[in-house]
Enzyme design. Structure first.
Site, mmCIF file in Angstrom:
data_model
loop_
_atom_site.group_PDB
_atom_site.id
_atom_site.type_symbol
_atom_site.label_atom_id
_atom_site.label_comp_id
_atom_site.label_asym_id
_atom_site.label_seq_id
_atom_site.Cartn_x
_atom_site.Cartn_y
_atom_site.Cartn_z
ATOM 1 N N TYR A 92 0.557 -1.674 -0.250
ATOM 2 C CA TYR A 92 -0.083 -0.180 -0.028
ATOM 3 C C TYR A 92 0.652 1.249 -0.060
ATOM 4 C CZ TYR A 92 -3.691 -3.033 1.344
ATOM 5 O OH TYR A 92 -4.804 -4.296 1.518
ATOM 6 N N TYR A 469 -11.171 -1.135 0.732
ATOM 7 C CA TYR A 469 -10.640 -1.277 2.180
ATOM 8 C C TYR A 469 -9.980 0.078 2.868
ATOM 9 C CZ TYR A 469 -7.414 -4.005 4.201
ATOM 10 O OH TYR A 469 -6.333 -4.588 4.751
ATOM 11 N N ARG A 470 -8.969 -0.007 1.548
ATOM 12 C CA ARG A 470 -7.767 0.934 1.779
ATOM 13 C C ARG A 470 -7.224 0.818 0.399
ATOM 14 N NH1 ARG A 470 -4.115 -3.741 5.994
ATOM 15 N NH2 ARG A 470 -2.166 -1.466 5.772
#
Ligand SMILES: Cc1cc2nc3c(=O)[nH]c(=O)nc-3n(C[C@H](O)[C@H](O)[C@H](O)COP(=O)(O)OP(=O)(O)OC[C@H]3O[C@@H](n4cnc5c(N)ncnc54)[C@H](O)[C@@H]3O)c2cc1C
Lengths: 524, 145
Positions: A92, A469-470
């Site tokens: 991420y 969700y992210r």
């Protein structure tokens, strides 16, 4: 990599800023060398040019007093900071800032475990405490409490929670298990949320909500403050732990598996975050693609079949665990076994049925008991120079949705020349569908294709009513842009809050699409 | 320096086969003036490192590296290096050809799936001790996890 300046700051001001930071934390904790000090603050797994995320500097305060003064310096120069704690947010964006030139605020040195409460089952930690640190500490003091860790054991208890991260024991939903928070606002004010706002509180880490609005969520996946401490509930070691695995033969079994597990999950017969894992994930943690196939494009079914039989895995593989006194586990198992046995071809395994060197089984077994390890990073060894980005939409726990999401990703992924490698992490009422988009980090064309595919997936998922969700720093605006109901009312509200709590716009500009006023126009 | 770093990244990246990699690593490391994996064994002599330093190095290795570099294919560093150098040759503690500069370089720059380590988590002094420890290998009795 050349040195860069923070956006909007002139060279001479930057020099003065660095001098001021050094006065606060000492020379040795302000980092500016682009050869030896700053590469570690970029993302090793980028699909975009590293220059886009090259920090101008990093600063590592040792405690809240130093942090307070770092924020003062940043406000004075209007310098953008990018907060990280353990800094291992790989897949991420790692420790890399949203934009080039930010100063990374590295809280790794604030790594004290402040309390372990054996009686009530919680720990209080600072930002820099990794799962591994907490686990080793609990072992050392002879605690009977478990950690619940994300798959990468070097991740942080606090920052993983603020990112809404997940682990694999019954305490796997980390936000739910957090209780009590200390946060520093951009103006340097230190706030205790919940019960902690009461001086001498006896229940700071026992009851989450305090009086009035419950604000902890404002500081997760956000840039409204710097979280400096949290309480985290820890699960007492249960009287028994029996992990199991069920393999399924057909790709289309995903539908039935998901339908079977919903009632088991909703009724809490499966207490932990359970996993439905596609076969290539299982393969990637223990063999390489070239061991089986050197052609381009999707791996043919004949080869996939051989992999399944070599590795004793199914097209889909369900991992769960029984926790509790043996008679309870025996009873529960009967229900679970009968439910899954309704799917033709289902095969059941316990620890004694899997080999000692079965890499996939062994690390799942550890995760189900909160034993930190790094095995899952092996997914990147699937191809040479492998790196990856996670695309992670939320799915309802229904066969139709799981299949739809799987096909939505699989088809686009195959068309773009990548392998579908994915899993569903089953929570209370949802599944986190994690698609691990693995690419060769030294192949510019492949990286560009991966980046393009990711964008297409965001749009296709949103069009079908699924949100992530992210996400990776490169896709924060794009994904925040899909949460646009009622003329982006939520994002506009976030911006209003941002303008009030951080008027100088110093904290992590652009985090999850939230920009301070001064940078809103320039968002990419 | 910069050029050399670029070379090493680009060259090491092109993994055609093990032989090609070895020679590539060799040229890259020679350019950098450091000798490691593909080069001839030039391990720092163990005598130069005090037992206390070795002990400290070992504990830093356990704290920071072993989760990926412990023996066994379940550890991604060991697995990756076994794919590169051959089965059973993946564990860093078993190596007799690491040098301090080589280790320092990889720890500060990373390679493949290994991200670089920040000074805030592993400072230069600690890295020096850790690199000396690894260079004094092999360490058949590396502490377990
Ligand atoms: C192979 C692989 C498997 C993975 N498996 C999982 C998994 O099972 N579960 C999971 O959850 N994730 C998983 N991840 C994603 C990720 O690696 C972890 O979530 C990891 O814990 C995040 O890094 P970190 O804890 O070091 O957080 P950091 O990098 O320190 O922080 C992450 C982000 O949180 C915010 N933040 C950090 N500190 C603060 C603070 N003090 N105040 C406010 N905001 C802050 C910042 O925006 C920062 O960018 C996986 C990644 C890989 C590569």
């Amino acid at each position: 990599m050349e040195s860069v300046l923070p956006p909007g700051i002139k060279r001479e001001h930057f020099a003065a800023l660095l001098a001021d930071l050094k006065k606060v934390v000492g020379r040795e904790f302000v980092f500016t060398d682009p050869q030896w000090e700053l590469p570690a603050y970029n993302d090793a797994y980028l699909t975009t040019p590293a220059e886009l995320h090259q920090p101008s500097a990093a600063v590592a305060p040792a405690n809240v007093e130093e942090l307070q003064r770092v924020l003062e310096v940043a406000r004075h120069y209007k310098a953008p900071l990018w907060t990280i704690s353990t800094g291992k947010n790989f897949a991420y964006g790692g420790p890399a800032p949203r934009k080039a030139g930010y100063i990374v605020l590295d809280l790794k040195r604030m790594n004290r475990i402040l309390e372990v409460n054996e009686k009530h089952g919680y720990a209080v930690v600072e930002p820099g405490v990794s799962y591994m640190d907490l686990y080793r500490h609990l072992q050392k003091i002879g605690s009977k409490l478990w950690v619940d860790c994300a798959a990468p054991g070097w991740g942080g208890v606090l920052p993983n929670m603020t990112e809404h991260g997940v682990g694999y024991t019954p305490y796997g939903d980390h936000v739910t298990m957090q209780c009590g928070m200390e946060v520093m606002l951009a103006d340097g004010t230190l706030v205790q949320t919940g019960m902690g706002a009461l001086p001498g509180s006896q229940t700071n880490h026992l009851y989450k909500y305090g009086l009035g609005p419950s604000v902890d969520g404002l500081f997760t996946q956000s840039n409204f403050g710097v979280v400096t401490k949290i309480g985290m509930w820890l699960m007492p070691e249960p009287p028994g732990y029996r992990p199991y695995m069920v393999t399924f033969e057909k790709e289309s079994d995903l539908h039935a598996i998901t339908e079977v597990l919903r009632p088991l999950k909703v009724n809490m017969l499966i207490p932990a975050v359970a996993m439905t894992v596609e076969m290539l994930w299982e393969a990637a943690v223990q063999v390489t693609r070239r061991d089986y196939y050197t052609g381009k494009g999707p791996i043919p079914e004949s080869v996939r079949k051989k992999m399944r039989s070599d590795l004793k895995i199914g097209a889909w593989n369900f991992y769960g665990a029984l926790y509790g006194p043996p008679p309870m586990m025996d009873n529960t198992w009967e229900v679970i076994h009968d439910a899954f046995a309704s799917i033709p071809g289902a095969k059941f395994y316990f620890d004694e049925d899997r080999a000692k060197d079965d890499v996939a089984w062994q690390y799942r077994k550890k995760l189900g008991a909160g034993i930190p390890n790094m095995t899952e990073y092996n997914v990147m060894n699937w191809i040479p120079n492998g790196a990856h980005m996670d695309f992670s939409p939320i799915s309802p726990v229904t066969g139709a949705d799981a299949t739809k999401q799987y096909e939505l990703i699989r088809d686009r992924c195959n068309k773009a020349g990548f392998d579908y490698c994915g899993e569903f992490a089953v929570g209370w009422r949802d599944m986190h569908h994690i698609f691990c988009l693995t690419f060769d980090r030294n192949d510019a064309k492949q990286k560009a294709r991966a980046n393009k595919l990711f964008g297409e997936l965001v749009d296709a998922a949103a069009a079908a009513g699924y949100g992530e969700y992210r996400t990776h720093v490169d896709f924060m605006d794009r994904i925040a842009g899909t949460y646009n109901w009622n003329d982006s009312a939520l994002l506009r509200m976030h911006e209003k809050v941002k303008d009030v709590v951080d008027p100088s716009g110093i904290l992590s500009p652009g985090k999850m699409g939230i920009w301070p006023k001064s940078m809103r126009k320039g968002k990419a | 320096m910069m050029k050399a770093r670029f070379m090493s990244e680009v060259l090491v990246g092109r993994r055609v086969g093990r032989c090609a990699l070895a020679s590539v690593l060799m040229s890259a490391t020679l350019m950098l003036g450091i000798v490691g994996a593909g080069g001839t064994a030039h391990a720092a002599s163990a005598a130069a490192v005090s037992p206390e330093a070795l002990e400290k190095g070992a504990s830093l290795f356990v704290k920071n590296c072993i989760m990926c570099h412990e023996r066994g294919m379940e550890h991604p560093g060991t697995a990756a290096l076994s794919y590169l150098y051959g089965k059973g040759k993946g564990a860093l503690a078993d190596r007799d050809n690491l040098t301090p500069d080589f280790v320092r370089y990889f720890v500060r720059n990373g390679r493949g799936l290994m991200p670089a380590f920040r000074i805030g988590e592993l400072n230069d002094e600690e890295l020096k001790v850790l690199a000396e420890y690894l260079s004094a290998g092999p360490h058949p009795a590396t502490p377990a996890k």
